[in-house]
Design a protein around this motif. Structure first.
Motif, PDB file in Angstrom:
ATOM      1  N   UNK A  86       4.413  -3.706  60.106  1.00 32.87           N
ATOM      2  CA  UNK A  86       5.229  -2.550  60.488  1.00 32.87           C
ATOM      3  C   UNK A  86       5.818  -1.910  59.239  1.00 32.87           C
ATOM      4  N   UNK A  87       5.907  -0.576  59.240  1.00 30.55           N
ATOM      5  CA  UNK A  87       6.435   0.134  58.089  1.00 30.55           C
ATOM      6  C   UNK A  87       7.080   1.439  58.556  1.00 30.55           C
ATOM      7  N   UNK A  88       7.674   2.127  57.615  1.00 35.47           N
ATOM      8  CA  UNK A  88       8.401   3.354  57.919  1.00 35.47           C
ATOM      9  C   UNK A  88       7.440   4.425  58.452  1.00 35.47           C
ATOM     10  N   UNK A  89       7.808   5.047  59.587  1.00 35.24           N
ATOM     11  CA  UNK A  89       6.991   6.114  60.167  1.00 35.24           C
ATOM     12  C   UNK A  89       7.817   7.378  60.321  1.00 35.24           C
ATOM     13  N   UNK A  90       7.720   8.280  59.376  1.00 29.36           N
ATOM     14  CA  UNK A  90       8.577   9.462  59.362  1.00 29.36           C
ATOM     15  C   UNK A  90       8.298  10.392  60.540  1.00 29.36           C
ATOM     16  N   UNK A  91       7.025  10.537  60.896  1.00 25.87           N
ATOM     17  CA  UNK A  91       6.656  11.464  61.970  1.00 25.87           C
ATOM     18  C   UNK A  91       7.254  11.041  63.304  1.00 25.87           C
ATOM     19  N   UNK A  92       7.066   9.787  63.653  1.00 22.00           N
ATOM     20  CA  UNK A  92       7.582   9.326  64.942  1.00 22.00           C
ATOM     21  C   UNK A  92       9.101   9.334  64.980  1.00 22.00           C
ATOM     22  N   UNK A  93       9.735   9.082  63.848  1.00 24.50           N
ATOM     23  CA  UNK A  93      11.200   9.118  63.808  1.00 24.50           C
ATOM     24  C   UNK A  93      11.726  10.534  64.004  1.00 24.50           C
ATOM     25  N   UNK A  94      11.032  11.519  63.462  1.00 22.82           N
ATOM     26  CA  UNK A  94      11.426  12.915  63.681  1.00 22.82           C
ATOM     27  C   UNK A  94      11.262  13.282  65.151  1.00 22.82           C
ATOM     28  N   UNK A  95      10.163  12.825  65.739  1.00 19.15           N
ATOM     29  CA  UNK A  95       9.896  13.137  67.148  1.00 19.15           C
ATOM     30  C   UNK A  95      10.963  12.524  68.040  1.00 19.15           C
ATOM     31  N   UNK A  96      11.273  11.234  67.856  1.00 17.10           N
ATOM     32  CA  UNK A  96      12.219  10.609  68.770  1.00 17.10           C
ATOM     33  C   UNK A  96      13.677  11.001  68.474  1.00 17.10           C
ATOM     34  N   UNK A  97      13.900  11.745  67.419  1.00 17.27           N
ATOM     35  CA  UNK A  97      15.228  12.323  67.172  1.00 17.27           C
ATOM     36  C   UNK A  97      15.341  13.739  67.741  1.00 17.27           C
ATOM     37  N   UNK A  98      14.327  14.562  67.509  1.00 16.36           N
ATOM     38  CA  UNK A  98      14.376  15.945  67.971  1.00 16.36           C
ATOM     39  C   UNK A  98      14.199  16.070  69.480  1.00 16.36           C
ATOM     40  N   UNK A  99      13.334  15.251  70.054  1.00 15.37           N
ATOM     41  CA  UNK A  99      13.068  15.365  71.494  1.00 15.37           C
ATOM     42  C   UNK A  99      14.329  15.133  72.335  1.00 15.37           C
ATOM     43  N   UNK A 100      15.083  14.039  72.118  1.00 12.30           N
ATOM     44  CA  UNK A 100      16.321  13.879  72.887  1.00 12.30           C
ATOM     45  C   UNK A 100      17.339  14.987  72.611  1.00 12.30           C
ATOM     46  N   UNK A 101      17.390  15.480  71.368  1.00 14.62           N
ATOM     47  CA  UNK A 101      18.335  16.551  71.039  1.00 14.62           C
ATOM     48  C   UNK A 101      18.010  17.819  71.821  1.00 14.62           C
ATOM     49  N   UNK A 102      16.740  18.164  71.930  1.00 18.01           N
ATOM     50  CA  UNK A 102      16.332  19.350  72.689  1.00 18.01           C
ATOM     51  C   UNK A 102      16.655  19.171  74.171  1.00 18.01           C
ATOM     52  N   UNK A 103      16.386  17.992  74.694  1.00 20.79           N
ATOM     53  CA  UNK A 103      16.686  17.722  76.103  1.00 20.79           C
ATOM     54  C   UNK A 103      18.181  17.860  76.368  1.00 20.79           C
ATOM     55  N   UNK A 104      19.007  17.337  75.471  1.00 20.97           N
ATOM     56  CA  UNK A 104      20.457  17.442  75.642  1.00 20.97           C
ATOM     57  C   UNK A 104      20.920  18.898  75.619  1.00 20.97           C
ATOM     58  N   UNK A 105      20.332  19.710  74.757  1.00 24.49           N
ATOM     59  CA  UNK A 105      20.689  21.125  74.716  1.00 24.49           C
ATOM     60  C   UNK A 105      20.291  21.839  76.000  1.00 24.49           C
ATOM     61  N   UNK A 106      19.117  21.516  76.523  1.00 23.43           N
ATOM     62  CA  UNK A 106      18.658  22.136  77.764  1.00 23.43           C
ATOM     63  C   UNK A 106      19.537  21.759  78.952  1.00 23.43           C
ATOM     64  N   UNK A 107      20.177  20.590  78.871  1.00 27.75           N
ATOM     65  CA  UNK A 107      21.100  20.177  79.926  1.00 27.75           C
ATOM     66  C   UNK A 107      22.496  20.740  79.684  1.00 27.75           C
ATOM     67  N   UNK A 108      22.896  20.811  78.421  1.00 30.10           N
ATOM     68  CA  UNK A 108      24.274  21.184  78.094  1.00 30.10           C
ATOM     69  C   UNK A 108      24.569  22.648  78.384  1.00 30.10           C
ATOM     70  N   UNK A 109      23.661  23.547  78.015  1.00 31.93           N
ATOM     71  CA  UNK A 109      23.948  24.975  78.170  1.00 31.93           C
ATOM     72  C   UNK A 109      24.201  25.369  79.629  1.00 31.93           C
ATOM     73  N   UNK A 110      23.333  25.013  80.575  1.00 35.20           N
ATOM     74  CA  UNK A 110      23.642  25.332  81.984  1.00 35.20           C
ATOM     75  C   UNK A 110      24.918  24.658  82.471  1.00 35.20           C
ATOM     76  N   UNK A 111      25.188  23.454  81.963  1.00 35.38           N
ATOM     77  CA  UNK A 111      26.394  22.747  82.376  1.00 35.38           C
ATOM     78  C   UNK A 111      27.652  23.476  81.918  1.00 35.38           C
ATOM     79  N   UNK A 112      27.680  23.927  80.669  1.00 38.63           N
ATOM     80  CA  UNK A 112      28.849  24.657  80.159  1.00 38.63           C
ATOM     81  C   UNK A 112      29.028  25.999  80.870  1.00 38.63           C
ATOM     82  N   UNK A 113      27.925  26.682  81.130  1.00 36.50           N
ATOM     83  CA  UNK A 113      28.008  27.970  81.835  1.00 36.50           C
ATOM     84  C   UNK A 113      28.639  27.779  83.205  1.00 36.50           C
ATOM     85  N   UNK A 114      28.168  26.779  83.951  1.00 40.53           N
ATOM     86  CA  UNK A 114      28.723  26.529  85.283  1.00 40.53           C
ATOM     87  C   UNK A 114      30.179  26.097  85.203  1.00 40.53           C
TER      88      UNK A 114
END
Length: 264
Positions: A86-114
């Protein structure tokens, strides 16, 4: 909204059996319910839409994580050296960081508006003051006065089990009800006299704390007539479960008639 198909068997020589669909609104808590009560206000509709919106992304996350776990278990269950190289994998680390962040934004904006929309109280047509006490509710119609110059106010107590009539709901029916007109912008000003209570009517999308020494406000535009039930949602003492809320939404003409009777 629940749809029930009911068959009515009429006299054979008049007409045959007919299938009639009747709409029954779910405006009351039911045993083992897994969904919200049916909506009656725009705020409540927004809450339902946000719930469905969030559930979509939760289902997406559940499916993705379950698939990844399945693949990992399937491919490496018999591999004793799975982590040897096993070794450092920059690509997968970027993916598993950005994907949850995008999901949280997609949930947060409608929540704040309501959230901000539910807090808006613009030019209400009438105001009802709600006071929580141990363990009952008190209501005051400050916009209307009786012939003696006093505002219309009354207290609402739970109906004991031994006094319930057929059709009344245990732990939910009260001796007096809030009566409001349909299609009217109503403001509820909520406070408490002793401890913290919580004024909650799920079908109207209302849930607001009743805090001693503080006035909180929430609005509702009820779009259909009916009877709506709620309960105190804050642990306020030994009889916390014995202070339900019952609200009747009626037509404008019926509301005016009720006002004239209440003012006498």
């Amino acid at each position: 909204m629940r749809m029930l198909s009911v068959q009515f068997r009429l006299i054979p020589d008049i007409c045959d059996i007919k299938l009639i669909k009747i709409m029954i609104w779910l405006d009351v808590p039911t045993p083992w319910a897994i969904r919200f009560q049916d909506t009656a206000t725009p705020n409540s509709e927004g809450i339902h839409e946000l719930y469905d919106h969030i559930m979509y992304y939760l289902t997406l996350i559940l499916g993705l994580v379950s698939y990844l776990l399945y693949v990992i278990i399937k491919d490496f269950k018999n591999n004793k050296f799975a982590y040897k190289y096993i070794r450092h994998g920059q690509t997968i680390e970027i993916v598993w960081t950005l994907f949850p962040a995008v999901i949280l934004l997609l949930i947060a904006f409608p929540s704040f508006i309501l959230l901000y929309l539910c807090d808006e109280v613009l030019t209400p047509a009438m105001t009802i003051k709600v006071i929580g006490l141990q363990w009952y509710w008190k209501y005051e119609y400050s916009d209307f006065v009786s012939e003696t110059g006093e505002s219309i106010e009354f207290e609402s107590y739970i109906i004991p089990d031994d006094l319930l009539e057929e059709g009344q709901l245990r732990l939910l029916d009260t001796d007096t009800s809030i009566v409001v007109p349909v299609d009217t912008h109503i403001r509820f000003v909520v406070t408490a006299n002793d401890v913290i209570h919580c004024f909650t009517i799920p079908s109207l999308g209302i849930k607001i704390d009743a805090t001693p020494g503080r006035l909180n406000q929430v609005s509702a535009l009820i779009q259909r007539t009916g009877v709506y039930y709620g309960q105190c949602s804050e642990l306020c003492g030994v009889n916390h479960a014995l202070m339900p809320i019952k609200l009747e939404c009626v037509s404008i003409s019926d509301f005016i008639e009720w006002l004239s009777e209440a003012a006498e």
